[in-house]
Design a protein around this motif. Structure first.
Motif, mmCIF file in Angstrom:
data_model
loop_
_atom_site.group_PDB
_atom_site.id
_atom_site.type_symbol
_atom_site.label_atom_id
_atom_site.label_comp_id
_atom_site.label_asym_id
_atom_site.label_seq_id
_atom_site.Cartn_x
_atom_site.Cartn_y
_atom_site.Cartn_z
ATOM 1 N N GLU A 104 20.025 23.895 -34.905
ATOM 2 C CA GLU A 104 20.062 22.714 -34.063
ATOM 3 C C GLU A 104 18.698 22.520 -33.415
ATOM 4 O O GLU A 104 17.914 23.467 -33.302
ATOM 5 C CB GLU A 104 21.145 22.831 -32.991
ATOM 6 C CG GLU A 104 22.549 22.935 -33.576
ATOM 7 C CD GLU A 104 23.610 22.997 -32.501
ATOM 8 O OE1 GLU A 104 23.273 22.786 -31.312
ATOM 9 O OE2 GLU A 104 24.793 23.250 -32.819
ATOM 10 N N TYR A 105 18.432 21.287 -32.983
ATOM 11 C CA TYR A 105 17.115 20.986 -32.426
ATOM 12 C C TYR A 105 17.247 19.915 -31.355
ATOM 13 O O TYR A 105 18.270 19.215 -31.266
ATOM 14 C CB TYR A 105 16.173 20.494 -33.524
ATOM 15 C CG TYR A 105 16.465 19.070 -33.958
ATOM 16 C CD1 TYR A 105 15.690 17.996 -33.498
ATOM 17 C CD2 TYR A 105 17.530 18.781 -34.807
ATOM 18 C CE1 TYR A 105 15.960 16.702 -33.874
ATOM 19 C CE2 TYR A 105 17.815 17.487 -35.191
ATOM 20 C CZ TYR A 105 17.029 16.453 -34.727
ATOM 21 O OH TYR A 105 17.308 15.148 -35.095
ATOM 22 N N SER A 106 16.245 19.815 -30.528
ATOM 23 C CA SER A 106 16.110 18.694 -29.600
ATOM 24 C C SER A 106 14.637 18.333 -29.546
ATOM 25 O O SER A 106 13.790 19.199 -29.340
ATOM 26 C CB SER A 106 16.629 19.069 -28.205
ATOM 27 O OG SER A 106 15.831 20.071 -27.620
ATOM 28 N N ASP A 107 14.344 17.064 -29.765
ATOM 29 C CA ASP A 107 12.953 16.620 -29.793
ATOM 30 C C ASP A 107 12.584 15.804 -28.571
ATOM 31 O O ASP A 107 11.611 15.061 -28.584
ATOM 32 C CB ASP A 107 12.682 15.808 -31.059
ATOM 33 C CG ASP A 107 13.640 14.639 -31.207
ATOM 34 O OD1 ASP A 107 14.523 14.478 -30.330
ATOM 35 O OD2 ASP A 107 13.516 13.884 -32.197
ATOM 36 N N GLU A 108 13.377 15.907 -27.517
ATOM 37 C CA GLU A 108 13.096 15.180 -26.295
ATOM 38 C C GLU A 108 13.339 16.086 -25.098
ATOM 39 O O GLU A 108 14.034 17.095 -25.206
ATOM 40 C CB GLU A 108 13.966 13.927 -26.195
ATOM 41 C CG GLU A 108 15.449 14.232 -26.237
ATOM 42 C CD GLU A 108 16.308 12.985 -26.233
ATOM 43 O OE1 GLU A 108 17.523 13.111 -26.019
ATOM 44 O OE2 GLU A 108 15.750 11.891 -26.439
ATOM 45 N N LYS A 148 22.434 18.708 -34.548
ATOM 46 C CA LYS A 148 22.475 19.561 -35.731
ATOM 47 C C LYS A 148 21.526 19.039 -36.794
ATOM 48 O O LYS A 148 21.388 17.832 -36.998
ATOM 49 C CB LYS A 148 23.893 19.628 -36.287
ATOM 50 C CG LYS A 148 24.835 20.488 -35.465
ATOM 51 C CD LYS A 148 26.146 20.709 -36.193
ATOM 52 C CE LYS A 148 27.041 21.663 -35.412
ATOM 53 N NZ LYS A 148 28.327 21.918 -36.107
ATOM 54 N N CYS A 149 20.870 19.960 -37.451
ATOM 55 C CA CYS A 149 19.988 19.582 -38.552
ATOM 56 C C CYS A 149 20.826 19.134 -39.743
ATOM 57 O O CYS A 149 21.963 19.575 -39.913
ATOM 58 C CB CYS A 149 19.104 20.761 -38.952
ATOM 59 S SG CYS A 149 17.867 21.218 -37.722
ATOM 60 N N ASN A 165 10.601 26.806 -32.843
ATOM 61 C CA ASN A 165 10.749 26.324 -31.471
ATOM 62 C C ASN A 165 11.955 25.420 -31.283
ATOM 63 O O ASN A 165 12.182 24.930 -30.177
ATOM 64 C CB ASN A 165 9.482 25.566 -31.047
ATOM 65 C CG ASN A 165 8.262 26.462 -31.042
ATOM 66 O OD1 ASN A 165 8.354 27.644 -30.718
ATOM 67 N ND2 ASN A 165 7.112 25.914 -31.424
ATOM 68 N N HIS A 166 12.681 25.151 -32.353
ATOM 69 C CA HIS A 166 13.869 24.294 -32.316
ATOM 70 C C HIS A 166 13.534 22.873 -31.852
ATOM 71 O O HIS A 166 14.358 22.219 -31.223
ATOM 72 C CB HIS A 166 14.945 24.893 -31.402
ATOM 73 C CG HIS A 166 15.419 26.240 -31.835
ATOM 74 N ND1 HIS A 166 16.359 26.425 -32.820
ATOM 75 C CD2 HIS A 166 15.068 27.479 -31.416
ATOM 76 C CE1 HIS A 166 16.573 27.718 -32.983
ATOM 77 N NE2 HIS A 166 15.795 28.375 -32.150
#
Length: 994
Positions: free
Chosen positions: A571-575, A583-584, A593-594
């Motif tokens: 999973e990731y967060s770009d903000e 989820k990817c 670094n997710h």
């Protein structure tokens, strides 16, 4: 009775007029009277009424210059209308304006005056009472300022349907037409302002604020609307307090303690200037700095708060201001005010005294105005500039432009313009009545009201349907709630470098007509925080969660107070401040670094990785060695060793081993659908072909050696055709299994995401594990049968002792494939293919080495053993061994029988086989001579038993030496005649087969 009522009402009216003497009102006669309510003072003096005597009217204190300017705006508008040739011609507007002192009680006292006059007019008492000073009814009221005051006034005026047009009351409660029937306003309601406040907080990414509201009908509804908007935007409120200008010192102290101890730096305030002033003074006294104040329009430009001595505390104020308007000629009108010239304005005298800090000579020290000043000054509440306890007399020649007061601040006319607009709204409603055409009116049957006898409710009807264009070219019309929709300017408090005063810098605007999300505009370059800083302050309960993390809830804390939790793998967060991690996609995985998703690592048994290269080299080595053996066997195909091992089946066996080694290469490389469907059948069919060849070969030799004397029928059925037929039949069964498998559940390429999260294993989905089990099981079944025959054939002649090596090869085969099962089940990904490749190579090398390496060694390095004599010798030796064992067994049986009959001895057959009991040849030859003789004449072997040793000698000569051949033939015939053992007869038949 009627006369009594008249006198009573006149008495009340006279009392009201006395209470509001000439110096406490602005009044002018006219055909139509407009009422006005303005805060000429900020409050009233606190006075304890013990009721020991008749209660007196409370005294107003703290002069409000802005309130007087607003009053002047109403007078200016009325005079401008009276001088207009187009608007209400031949009609004169008058006014009666009272001071509300910013309190409900004073406002209601003034409102009763309007209502009482209207009731006198409704009684039509002119014929009974000679009222020469009669003033017409008040047909509309302009005011009041505060929402709380307007609420009380509207409740009273609404009973008589007297229209009230407010210029500054913005509470959204006043939009309720069921309760406030006659209320209208020229200021937007607070609903848009509360939304704009929440938008500003969201714009600066603040989420941790405090709220302060005036404890009245302005502050409470405004802050309630703000809470609703804040909740929608996930803005948390740390504290919420109510204040009032009449709050005691202890209450103020408690609120200040809350502010001081709060971690919220942004404070939203819905209050008026007078209500907020005591709180700000205490905050200044304690020097509580670093707070950002978000001001509602009621105090955003208040002269009580915007003072230089307060700036260090409230210098970061961002507030809302109404849109400024333009009033041509108003500046000159303000400058013309003078107590002697403004005879209709009873407030001009006090204004003059407060402006120049003096008293007019015709007033006494104990005049209301003077008393008001002295008490206010002594209590620290006065706004005058003097410091003496008594003022000097005024000359009357003072210059109004020489003194800086809020009265002359006409640069941004906001409330003043709203007053101006309210008067013009009433005038245009009267104009509509004046120009009404019978049959097109708003009343029953299209009738019109009489302008000379117009009543308040008729004016209210026309105000509700009003539509005109103001002096700025804007359309003015009240909506169904009596409101005008307007825009806001956003201001920031700056400290003027010239004189050190507080100035209001416009830094943005809020357009209520725009789409949601596009209403707010802020120019951050113009904003100064704390008067000097450009950096946006931080007002959040928790620090921002960086990309790659999400907000985690802390139990018992507001949602704005959170901890930053790393996003889980995948999973990731770009903000920043992400509420949840995304989820990817299926073929992607989160980076270290997710903060984003990267393609998953594709893994399979590659040609380029070291493991794949090693397996490929071993497979190629197996192919090379098998090809080498095949080449050796082809070159030496007519030698006895090659002939003795069934040359044709050996070729087929070597071909099948080539296929076995080659099939392992299908397991290397990225699996495709075609490779997945080819590799298992290729492996299965290759091994079955190999095992079938070994099985038929081993079984044929065993049957031939153990059979009776072969006839032509044996030779027919054990020819090459039958051998190849058996190999084909065994292989055909495997082919059928593979065809059924490929038809019903064909294998396919499969991207496995489940084994490891960040890796996609490209493998072959076998389609049916049962089919794979049948394929391997059938191969093992043939191998087991082959192992059985090979084990049974382990004592054949030396030239046929490949059965012994076949036994070892089958043992290796079983060890490999038995180990393969748990290894296959416990591995995953590319290692599944690797395990199977290793098993294929190990089994193939085992078969190749055990069956062929010994023969290749003899062919290449021991050619002396690759002769017909060596083969025949070993074959004949095996035959005579079997015959000797049979003969000795028969002799032992005969001896035992003779002993049982009386000890008679039997004779031994006369042959070239000599039996020697417990002694050796008395004249043995040397070992070297013996070996030379055997090579020249044949072979000689000894067979040892428990009771003795049998030595047999066989000689083989070349076919061209006929004599020697005849003697050998006679010798064999002699042996056959003398020995009746069936075993000897069987093995004699094998000599021509070799």
């Amino acid at each position: 009775m009627t006369l009594y009522s008249c006198c009573l009402i006149l008495l009340l009216f006279t009392w009201d007029t006395a209470a509001y003497g000439p110096n406490q009102r602005a009044q002018k006669k006219g055909d139509i009277i407009l009422g006005g309510l303005f805060p000429i003072h900020f409050g009233v003096a606190a006075k304890d009424q013990d009721l020991k005597s008749r209660p007196e009217s409370v005294e107003c204190i703290r002069y409000n210059f802005r309130g007087f300017r607003w009053l002047q705006a109403m007078i200016f508008a009325i005079e401008e209308i009276n001088s207009s040739p187009t608007l209400l011609p031949n009609m004169t507007l008058g006014y009666r304006i009272f001071d509300t002192c910013n309190t409900v009680s004073k406002a209601l006292e003034a409102t009763l005056s309007f209502v009482a006059q209207n009731k006198i007019d409704s009684l039509n008492l002119d014929e009974f009472c000679n009222c020469s000073e009669h003033i017409p009814s008040t047909i509309a009221v302009v005011g009041a300022t505060g929402s709380g005051i307007s609420t009380a006034v509207a409740n009273l005026l609404g009973l008589f349907y007297i229209p009230q047009v407010s210029y500054a009351s913005s509470s959204r409660l006043l939009s309720n037409k069921n309760q406030f029937k006659s209320f209208l306003r020229t200021i937007p309601n607070d609903e848009h302002q509360a939304t704009a406040m929440a938008d500003i907080i969201e714009y600066f990414r603040w989420n941790w604020v405090g709220t302060i509201a005036a404890d009245d009908d302005y502050g409470r509804p405004g802050i309630e609307k703000f809470r609703e908007e804040a909740e929608e935007r996930d803005i948390c409120i740390d504290f919420s307090e109510l204040i009032s200008q009449y709050s005691d010192e202890e209450e103020i102290q408690q609120v200040v303690e809350v502010i001081q101890n709060s971690t919220a730096r942004v404070i939203v305030v819905f209050s008026s200037g007078p209500d907020l002033e005591p709180l700000i003074k205490e905050i200044v006294r304690r020097n509580i700095t670093g707070k950002i104040w978000l001001a509602s329009e009621a105090w955003a430009s208040s002269s009580l708060i915007a003072m230089p001595e307060f700036f260090r505390v409230i210098g970061s104020t961002i507030g809302f201001a109404l849109k400024a308007g333009q009033i041509p000629g108003f500046r000159e009108f303000l400058q013309k005010v003078h107590p002697k010239k403004s005879t209709n304005n009873g407030f001009a005298k006090e204004f003059w005294e407060e402006t120049f800090n003096c008293y007019l000579p015709d007033g006494s020290k104990n005049s209301p105005s003077s008393t008001s000043f002295h008490k206010g000054h002594e209590e620290g509440l006065g706004t005058g500039n003097g410091t003496a306890a008594f003022r000097p007399p005024c000359t009357g020649d003072e210059n109004i432009t020489s003194v800086e007061t809020p009265y002359m601040d006409y640069t941004h006319l906001r409330i003043s313009y709203n007053v101006y607009l309210a008067v013009y709204s009433i005038a245009h409603a009267l104009q509509d009545i004046y120009t009404c055409t019978p049959g097109k009116g708003l009343f029953t049957n299209g009738s019109c009201a009489d302008i000379k006898k117009v009543e308040a409710w008729q004016v209210l009807k026309h105000l509700r349907h009003l539509n005109f264009t103001n002096n700025m070219g804007e359309q003015v019309d009240f909506d169904e709630f009596g409101d005008l929709v307007g825009n806001y300017s956003i201001i920031n408090w700056h400290l003027s470098p010239e004189d050190g005063s507080v100035v209001f810098e416009e830094v943005g605007h809020y357009n209520v007509y725009a789409k949601k999300g596009e209403r707010l505009f802020i120019n951050e370059n113009k904003i100064l925080w704390s008067g000097f800083s450009k950096e946006v302050p931080f007002s959040n309960c928790s620090r921002d969660c960086l990309p790659g993390t999400r907000k985690g809830i802390i139990e018992g804390e507001p949602t704005c107070c959170f901890e930053c939790v790393d996003c889980p793998d995948g999973e990731y967060s770009d903000e920043t401040d992400a509420s949840a991690c995304d989820k990817c996609p299926e073929d992607y995985w989160s980076n270290e670094n997710h903060t984003s998703c990267i393609p998953k690592q594709i893994e399979f048994l590659s040609w380029t990785e070291p493991f794949g290269i090693a397996l490929t080299l071993f497979a190629v080595l197996g192919i090379f060695l098998t090809s080498f053996v095949l080449g050796v066997f082809t070159k030496f195909r007519n030698t006895p060793i090659v002939k003795a091992t069934n040359r044709e089946l050996s070729y087929l066996l070597l071909f099948s081993l080539l296929c076995c080694f080659s099939s392992s290469l299908f397991f290397i490389g990225e699996p495709q659908n075609w490779t997945c469907r080819l590799r298992q059948p290729a492996f299965g069919i290759s091994f079955v072909l190999c095992i079938s060849c070994i099985l038929v070969k081993t079984n044929r030799v065993l049957l031939v050696f153990e059979a009776k004397i072969p006839t032509s029928l044996h030779r027919k059925w054990w020819g090459l055709n039958l051998q190849f037929l058996l190999v084909f039949l065994c292989t055909f069964v495997q082919i059928v299994i593979c065809v059924i498998w490929l038809y019903t559940a064909p294998p396919s390429s499969y991207r496995n995401h489940e084994l490891e999260d960040e890796i996609i294993f490209i493998t072959c989905h076998e389609g049916s594990l049962m089919a794979l089990g049948f394929l391997i099981g059938y191969t093992c079944l043939l191998a087991a049968i082959c192992f059985f025959f090979a084990f049974k054939s382990r004592k054949l002649p030396e030239n046929f002792n490949e059965a012994k090596f076949i036994t070892f090869s089958m043992l290796i085969f079983f060890i490999v494939w038995i180990s393969f099962i748990p290894a296959y089940a416990s591995t995953y990904g590319k290692f599944v293919s690797a395990v199977e490749v290793i098993a294929i190579l190990a089994a193939s090398f085992g078969l190749l080495a055990c069956i062929f390496f010994n023969k290749v060694y003899i062919i290449l390095f021991k050619p002396s053993r690759n002769t017909i004599e060596e083969v025949r010798c070993s074959t004949a030796a095996h035959a005579f061994k079997v015959a000797a064992r049979a003969t000795l067994r028969r002799s032992n049986v005969s001896r035992k029988r003779s002993n049982s009959l009386g000890g008679s001895t039997g004779s031994t057959p006369s042959s070239s086989i000599s039996s020697k009991s417990n002694h050796e040849d008395p004249f043995p030859l040397p070992a070297s001579a013996e070996r030379q003789r055997q090579q020249q004449r044949g072979c000689k072997q000894k067979v040892s038993f428990g009771s003795g040793t049998v030595t047999l000698s066989l000689s083989f000569e070349e076919p061209q030496k006929n004599a020697m051949a005849n003697r050998n033939t006679k010798r064999r015939n002699s042996l056959e005649a003398q020995n009746s053992d069936d075993s000897l007869m069987r093995h004699r038949a094998l000599l021509p087969l070799q």
